[in-house]
Design an enzyme around this catalytic site. Structure first.
Site, mmCIF file in Angstrom:
data_model
loop_
_atom_site.group_PDB
_atom_site.id
_atom_site.type_symbol
_atom_site.label_atom_id
_atom_site.label_comp_id
_atom_site.label_asym_id
_atom_site.label_seq_id
_atom_site.Cartn_x
_atom_site.Cartn_y
_atom_site.Cartn_z
ATOM 1 N N LYS A 83 0.594 -1.033 -0.644
ATOM 2 C CA LYS A 83 0.067 -0.265 -0.067
ATOM 3 C C LYS A 83 0.960 1.117 0.342
ATOM 4 O O LYS A 83 0.482 2.378 -0.608
ATOM 5 C CB LYS A 83 -0.769 -0.190 1.455
ATOM 6 C CG LYS A 83 -0.252 0.262 2.558
ATOM 7 C CD LYS A 83 -1.036 -0.119 3.621
ATOM 8 C CE LYS A 83 -0.429 0.038 5.368
ATOM 9 N NZ LYS A 83 -0.113 1.484 5.224
ATOM 10 N N ASP A 84 1.725 0.752 0.784
ATOM 11 C CA ASP A 84 3.220 2.410 0.580
ATOM 12 C C ASP A 84 3.534 2.342 -0.727
ATOM 13 O O ASP A 84 4.491 3.319 -0.811
ATOM 14 C CB ASP A 84 4.127 2.088 1.637
ATOM 15 C CG ASP A 84 3.693 2.096 3.029
ATOM 16 O OD1 ASP A 84 2.524 2.498 3.181
ATOM 17 O OD2 ASP A 84 3.503 1.402 3.708
ATOM 18 N N ARG A 131 -8.362 8.086 4.320
ATOM 19 C CA ARG A 131 -9.558 7.091 4.344
ATOM 20 C C ARG A 131 -10.015 6.789 5.495
ATOM 21 O O ARG A 131 -11.372 6.706 5.594
ATOM 22 C CB ARG A 131 -8.475 5.850 4.056
ATOM 23 C CG ARG A 131 -9.436 4.937 3.425
ATOM 24 C CD ARG A 131 -8.273 3.590 3.227
ATOM 25 N NE ARG A 131 -7.691 3.693 4.087
ATOM 26 C CZ ARG A 131 -7.791 2.729 4.992
ATOM 27 N NH1 ARG A 131 -9.283 1.671 5.598
ATOM 28 N NH2 ARG A 131 -6.974 2.209 6.025
ATOM 29 N N ARG A 132 -9.658 6.336 6.040
ATOM 30 C CA ARG A 132 -9.944 6.053 7.513
ATOM 31 C C ARG A 132 -11.151 7.028 8.826
ATOM 32 O O ARG A 132 -11.742 7.166 9.157
ATOM 33 C CB ARG A 132 -8.991 5.132 8.721
ATOM 34 C CG ARG A 132 -8.473 3.952 8.455
ATOM 35 C CD ARG A 132 -7.351 3.910 9.354
ATOM 36 N NE ARG A 132 -6.829 2.408 8.835
ATOM 37 C CZ ARG A 132 -5.402 2.216 9.346
ATOM 38 N NH1 ARG A 132 -4.591 3.100 9.295
ATOM 39 N NH2 ARG A 132 -4.568 1.172 8.710
ATOM 40 N N ARG A 149 0.781 9.444 14.074
ATOM 41 C CA ARG A 149 0.919 8.594 13.494
ATOM 42 C C ARG A 149 2.506 7.996 14.299
ATOM 43 O O ARG A 149 2.672 7.693 16.210
ATOM 44 C CB ARG A 149 2.523 9.595 12.531
ATOM 45 C CG ARG A 149 2.003 10.519 11.569
ATOM 46 C CD ARG A 149 3.007 11.108 10.478
ATOM 47 N NE ARG A 149 4.207 9.701 9.845
ATOM 48 C CZ ARG A 149 4.973 10.229 9.782
ATOM 49 N NH1 ARG A 149 5.637 11.217 9.105
ATOM 50 N NH2 ARG A 149 6.233 9.073 9.121
ATOM 51 N N ASN A 151 4.883 4.109 14.715
ATOM 52 C CA ASN A 151 4.673 2.307 14.807
ATOM 53 C C ASN A 151 3.395 2.018 15.881
ATOM 54 O O ASN A 151 2.834 2.569 16.736
ATOM 55 C CB ASN A 151 5.977 1.710 15.217
ATOM 56 C CG ASN A 151 6.689 2.103 16.405
ATOM 57 O OD1 ASN A 151 5.195 2.032 17.403
ATOM 58 N ND2 ASN A 151 7.638 2.376 17.471
ATOM 59 N N THR A 154 3.445 2.909 19.138
ATOM 60 C CA THR A 154 3.461 4.237 19.537
ATOM 61 C C THR A 154 1.827 4.345 20.120
ATOM 62 O O THR A 154 1.822 5.178 20.388
ATOM 63 C CB THR A 154 3.707 5.047 18.612
ATOM 64 O OG1 THR A 154 5.333 5.099 18.987
ATOM 65 C CG2 THR A 154 3.689 6.290 18.853
ATOM 66 N N ARG A 155 1.632 3.803 18.935
ATOM 67 C CA ARG A 155 -0.057 4.353 18.427
ATOM 68 C C ARG A 155 -1.325 3.382 19.320
ATOM 69 O O ARG A 155 -1.604 4.384 20.231
ATOM 70 C CB ARG A 155 -0.304 4.025 17.317
ATOM 71 C CG ARG A 155 0.386 4.292 16.062
ATOM 72 C CD ARG A 155 -0.436 4.100 14.434
ATOM 73 N NE ARG A 155 0.199 4.103 13.226
ATOM 74 C CZ ARG A 155 -0.276 4.937 12.533
ATOM 75 N NH1 ARG A 155 -1.389 4.846 12.333
ATOM 76 N NH2 ARG A 155 0.688 5.438 10.798
ATOM 77 N N CYS A 242 -1.272 7.597 -1.659
ATOM 78 C CA CYS A 242 -1.123 5.844 -0.973
ATOM 79 C C CYS A 242 -2.442 7.122 0.150
ATOM 80 O O CYS A 242 -2.433 6.572 1.189
ATOM 81 C CB CYS A 242 -0.607 4.978 -0.152
ATOM 82 S SG CYS A 242 1.458 7.037 0.103
#
Length: 311
Positions: A83-84, A131-132, A149, A151, A154-155, A242
């Protein structure tokens, strides 16, 4: 006397998820060919920056440095989250393999084990994905989307600390990390369509390296490649990157006359309205044309106006 070939150098981002994904590909290469593979960590612009992806141009920020390393011969191949990967082809490189796809769906990781529908009005949901954001807002739940943002650690840590009430992540990443049980809800694509290519990996090498291209062909999955080809051709025809508010999911299934490709897509304003949802079907061998046809229908319905940046 057997000649021991040198280890293949596989370029990867430094994150735990990226190295895990690349490690799976490396193990598979060794399994099918007997060739040793060495992971080479490469820093990308997306890893170094903390700003919103849309402000960085979005497309390619996590893969450009890896692709340059392959093209320059510093590594033999690279593994990306598909997707990237920009939709525009790079003539220096070959997309040698698209391995079998992992679960495409998004998940919610929320406080107190809550689902999306159980969160109270005004709850703060963290995501860096337009998108989300667009599709969650379209559900009309009265929640607040907070840009984040980082990893996976982190989220999810932002939920544990109370900074947000929930985050939305790709289930594929949690599965590959062995952390799928931390999700409090798996979102049905009827609610939230994934990003084009989500859950799939891309294995690239130099375009002229026929020996390596032949070796990597053993990792390719025809149904996954057809599905992501349709999704990415739709994205390209929409002229969207993307980080655009575009969701798409294609699947190959058995139909009355053999294998059939079915793709559904959404383009939505970040506020949740207006939203365009359409679908199309065709043959897996014509995946690119099916995606382009669906994109043309969405553009005819005004998708370009929805995706246009606000002045």
């Amino acid at each position: 006397m057997t000649v021991q070939l040198p280890a293949l150098r596989l370029g990867t981002r430094a994150s735990v998820l990226a190295r895990t994904q690349s490690g799976h590909v490396a193990d598979r290469i060794t399994e099918v060919s007997g060739r040793a593979v060495e992971l080479v960590t490469i820093s990308t612009e997306g890893d170094r920056s903390t700003g919103p992806l849309a402000e960085m141009g979005g497309q390619g920020v996590f893969v450009a440095a890896l692709r340059e390393a392959v093209a320059a011969g510093h590594v033999d191949l690279a593994v990306h989250s598909l997707k990237d990967l920009p939709t525009a082809p790079d003539p220096r490189l070959a997309l040698a393999a698209v391995p079998p796809r992992e679960d495409v769906r998004d998940v919610v990781v929320a406080r107190d084990g809550l689902t999306l529908g159980e969160l109270p009005q005004g709850a703060r949901i963290g995501t860096g994905s337009p998108r989300r954001e667009a599709q969650i807002n379209a559900l009309g739940l009265g929640v607040e989307i907070v840009p984040i943002r980082g990893n996976v650690d982190t989220r999810i840590g932002k939920v544990a600390s109370g900074e947000v009430d929930a985050v939305v992540l790709a289930r594929a990443g949690l599965l590959r990390l062995g952390r799928a049980d931390e999700a409090t809800e798996v979102l049905d694509p009827i609610q939230v369509l994934p990003a084009p290519g989500q859950g799939a990996l891309a294995v690239e090498c130099r375009a002229g390296d026929d020996e390596l291209i032949g070796l990597l062909a053993a990792l390719d999955d025809a149904d996954t490649r057809a599905a992501v080809t349709a999704e990415r051709s739709l994205l390209a025809a929409l002229e969207a990157g993307c980080s655009a508010p575009v969701g798409a999911l294609a699947e190959v299934a058995w139909g009355d006359d053999g294998d059939e490709l079915w793709i559904r897509a959404v383009v939505a304003d970040p506020s949740g309205s207006p939203t365009i949802r359409l679908s199309a079907t065709g043959l897996p061998a014509e995946a690119a044309a099916v995606g382009e046809r669906l994109a043309a229908e969405m553009l005819a319905d005004g998708a370009d106006r929805i995706m246009a940046p606000v002045p």
